[in-house]
Design a protein around this motif. Structure first.
Motif, PDB file in Angstrom:
ATOM      1  N   ALA A  41       0.831  -1.197   0.000  1.00 42.29           N
ATOM      2  CA  ALA A  41       0.000   0.000   0.000  1.00 42.29           C
ATOM      3  C   ALA A  41       0.872   1.256   0.000  1.00 42.29           C
ATOM      4  O   ALA A  41       0.613   2.191  -0.723  1.00 42.29           O
ATOM      5  CB  ALA A  41      -0.942   0.008   1.197  1.00 42.29           C
ATOM      6  N   SER A  42       1.948   1.255   0.813  1.00 39.17           N
ATOM      7  CA  SER A  42       2.804   2.436   0.845  1.00 39.17           C
ATOM      8  C   SER A  42       3.556   2.589  -0.475  1.00 39.17           C
ATOM      9  O   SER A  42       3.766   3.693  -0.935  1.00 39.17           O
ATOM     10  CB  SER A  42       3.768   2.383   2.026  1.00 39.17           C
ATOM     11  OG  SER A  42       4.706   1.339   1.843  1.00 39.17           O
ATOM     12  N   GLY A  43       3.932   1.464  -1.091  1.00 38.26           N
ATOM     13  CA  GLY A  43       4.561   1.531  -2.412  1.00 38.26           C
ATOM     14  C   GLY A  43       3.613   2.100  -3.442  1.00 38.26           C
ATOM     15  O   GLY A  43       3.989   2.883  -4.299  1.00 38.26           O
ATOM     16  N   GLY A  44       2.334   1.723  -3.329  1.00 38.44           N
ATOM     17  CA  GLY A  44       1.326   2.264  -4.238  1.00 38.44           C
ATOM     18  C   GLY A  44       1.131   3.747  -4.016  1.00 38.44           C
ATOM     19  O   GLY A  44       0.974   4.516  -4.950  1.00 38.44           O
ATOM     20  N   ASP A  45       1.144   4.163  -2.739  1.00 38.35           N
ATOM     21  CA  ASP A  45       1.009   5.591  -2.423  1.00 38.35           C
ATOM     22  C   ASP A  45       2.181   6.378  -3.007  1.00 38.35           C
ATOM     23  O   ASP A  45       1.997   7.459  -3.550  1.00 38.35           O
ATOM     24  CB  ASP A  45       0.959   5.810  -0.913  1.00 38.35           C
ATOM     25  CG  ASP A  45      -0.347   5.314  -0.288  1.00 38.35           C
ATOM     26  OD1 ASP A  45      -1.327   5.108  -1.044  1.00 38.35           O
ATOM     27  OD2 ASP A  45      -0.373   5.144   0.947  1.00 38.35           O
ATOM     28  N   GLU A  46       3.378   5.803  -2.909  1.00 40.53           N
ATOM     29  CA  GLU A  46       4.553   6.474  -3.444  1.00 40.53           C
ATOM     30  C   GLU A  46       4.444   6.609  -4.958  1.00 40.53           C
ATOM     31  O   GLU A  46       4.742   7.664  -5.520  1.00 40.53           O
ATOM     32  CB  GLU A  46       5.824   5.704  -3.069  1.00 40.53           C
ATOM     33  CG  GLU A  46       7.097   6.425  -3.480  1.00 40.53           C
ATOM     34  CD  GLU A  46       8.338   5.695  -3.019  1.00 40.53           C
ATOM     35  OE1 GLU A  46       9.294   5.668  -3.811  1.00 40.53           O
ATOM     36  OE2 GLU A  46       8.347   5.169  -1.898  1.00 40.53           O
ATOM     37  N   ALA A  47       4.000   5.551  -5.623  1.00 44.41           N
ATOM     38  CA  ALA A  47       3.820   5.604  -7.081  1.00 44.41           C
ATOM     39  C   ALA A  47       2.774   6.655  -7.446  1.00 44.41           C
ATOM     40  O   ALA A  47       2.938   7.394  -8.416  1.00 44.41           O
ATOM     41  CB  ALA A  47       3.422   4.237  -7.622  1.00 44.41           C
ATOM     42  N   GLU A  48       1.703   6.724  -6.663  1.00 44.22           N
ATOM     43  CA  GLU A  48       0.651   7.709  -6.920  1.00 44.22           C
ATOM     44  C   GLU A  48       1.189   9.127  -6.722  1.00 44.22           C
ATOM     45  O   GLU A  48       0.898  10.027  -7.507  1.00 44.22           O
ATOM     46  CB  GLU A  48      -0.541   7.456  -5.999  1.00 44.22           C
ATOM     47  CG  GLU A  48      -1.738   8.335  -6.313  1.00 44.22           C
ATOM     48  CD  GLU A  48      -2.935   7.984  -5.455  1.00 44.22           C
ATOM     49  OE1 GLU A  48      -3.527   8.916  -4.896  1.00 44.22           O
ATOM     50  OE2 GLU A  48      -3.252   6.784  -5.340  1.00 44.22           O
ATOM     51  N   GLN A  49       2.001   9.317  -5.669  1.00 42.81           N
ATOM     52  CA  GLN A  49       2.577  10.633  -5.423  1.00 42.81           C
ATOM     53  C   GLN A  49       3.518  11.031  -6.560  1.00 42.81           C
ATOM     54  O   GLN A  49       3.522  12.185  -6.986  1.00 42.81           O
ATOM     55  CB  GLN A  49       3.321  10.649  -4.088  1.00 42.81           C
ATOM     56  CG  GLN A  49       2.403  10.629  -2.894  1.00 42.81           C
ATOM     57  CD  GLN A  49       3.174  10.498  -1.587  1.00 42.81           C
ATOM     58  OE1 GLN A  49       4.362  10.176  -1.576  1.00 42.81           O
ATOM     59  NE2 GLN A  49       2.488  10.741  -0.484  1.00 42.81           N
ATOM     60  N   GLN A  50       4.325  10.066  -7.057  1.00 42.92           N
ATOM     61  CA  GLN A  50       5.224  10.343  -8.167  1.00 42.92           C
ATOM     62  C   GLN A  50       4.441  10.720  -9.415  1.00 42.92           C
ATOM     63  O   GLN A  50       4.791  11.649 -10.117  1.00 42.92           O
ATOM     64  CB  GLN A  50       6.140   9.136  -8.451  1.00 42.92           C
ATOM     65  CG  GLN A  50       7.215   8.924  -7.441  1.00 42.92           C
ATOM     66  CD  GLN A  50       8.233  10.054  -7.411  1.00 42.92           C
ATOM     67  OE1 GLN A  50       8.388  10.810  -8.353  1.00 42.92           O
ATOM     68  NE2 GLN A  50       8.919  10.176  -6.294  1.00 42.92           N
ATOM     69  N   SER A  51       3.360   9.982  -9.672  1.00 42.45           N
ATOM     70  CA  SER A  51       2.521  10.268 -10.824  1.00 42.45           C
ATOM     71  C   SER A  51       1.908  11.655 -10.687  1.00 42.45           C
ATOM     72  O   SER A  51       1.854  12.425 -11.630  1.00 42.45           O
ATOM     73  CB  SER A  51       1.432   9.205 -10.951  1.00 42.45           C
ATOM     74  OG  SER A  51       0.541   9.541 -11.992  1.00 42.45           O
ATOM     75  N   SER A  52       1.446  11.968  -9.482  1.00 42.64           N
ATOM     76  CA  SER A  52       0.867  13.277  -9.231  1.00 42.64           C
ATOM     77  C   SER A  52       1.925  14.370  -9.429  1.00 42.64           C
ATOM     78  O   SER A  52       1.645  15.397 -10.035  1.00 42.64           O
ATOM     79  CB  SER A  52       0.300  13.332  -7.817  1.00 42.64           C
ATOM     80  OG  SER A  52      -0.180  14.618  -7.538  1.00 42.64           O
TER      81      SER A  52
END
Length: 150
Positions: free
Chosen positions: A4-15
């Motif tokens: 989940a935290s890896g997904g959050d990091e990917a989402e933040q990078q995309s953002s």
């Protein structure tokens, strides 16, 4: 949980990627709007700027650099030649080619255009706090590195 935290990091990078892309596009649009007169199209200004930055070149090389078809670049060069901003001379080794060079008048136009844009940007920068200007100074270095310009 780690996924989940890896997904959050990917989402933040995309953002971040999306926000940065939009910010750069919008700033570029605003800078391009700070034009010297309206006598030249954006394509003509871009071609003139390329000749200023990279020096004399063939029409084909200029077209490739600008990502346009050679017939389109031929029209751009003709328009720039008509106002005295570029000149064509015979290629030294290939009689089928010409070399396009920016003239002194074209160089003056580019310098004035750069001056107008930088004056606009300088005014906007002075509206920011010292801390914000420091952040942008660091960001400019990083963006140049990302763009491969340093």
């Amino acid at each position: 949980m780690a996924a989940a935290s890896g997904g959050d990091e990917a989402e933040q990078q995309s953002s971040l990627a999306s926000r940065l892309r939009l910010a750069v596009v919008r700033l570029n649009r605003r800078l391009r709007a700070q034009r010297v007169g309206t006598d030249l199209s954006l394509t003509q200004v871009a071609a003139l700027s390329t000749l200023h930055q990279h020096g004399a070149m063939t029409p084909g090389k200029l077209a490739a650099h600008e990502g346009v078809q050679p017939p389109s670049m031929t029209r751009v060069i003709a328009a720039l030649e008509a106002v005295g901003y570029v000149e064509r001379t015979p290629h030294p080794t290939d009689g089928r080619q010409a070399i396009v060079t920016i003239t002194d008048a074209g160089l003056a136009y580019v310098h004035e255009s750069i001056s107008v844009r930088e004056a606009w940007l300088d005014r906007r920068l002075h509206e920011l706090s010292g801390e914000e200007r420091e952040v942008l100074d660091r960001a400019a270095t990083i963006i140049q590195r990302m763009a491969g310009n340093s």
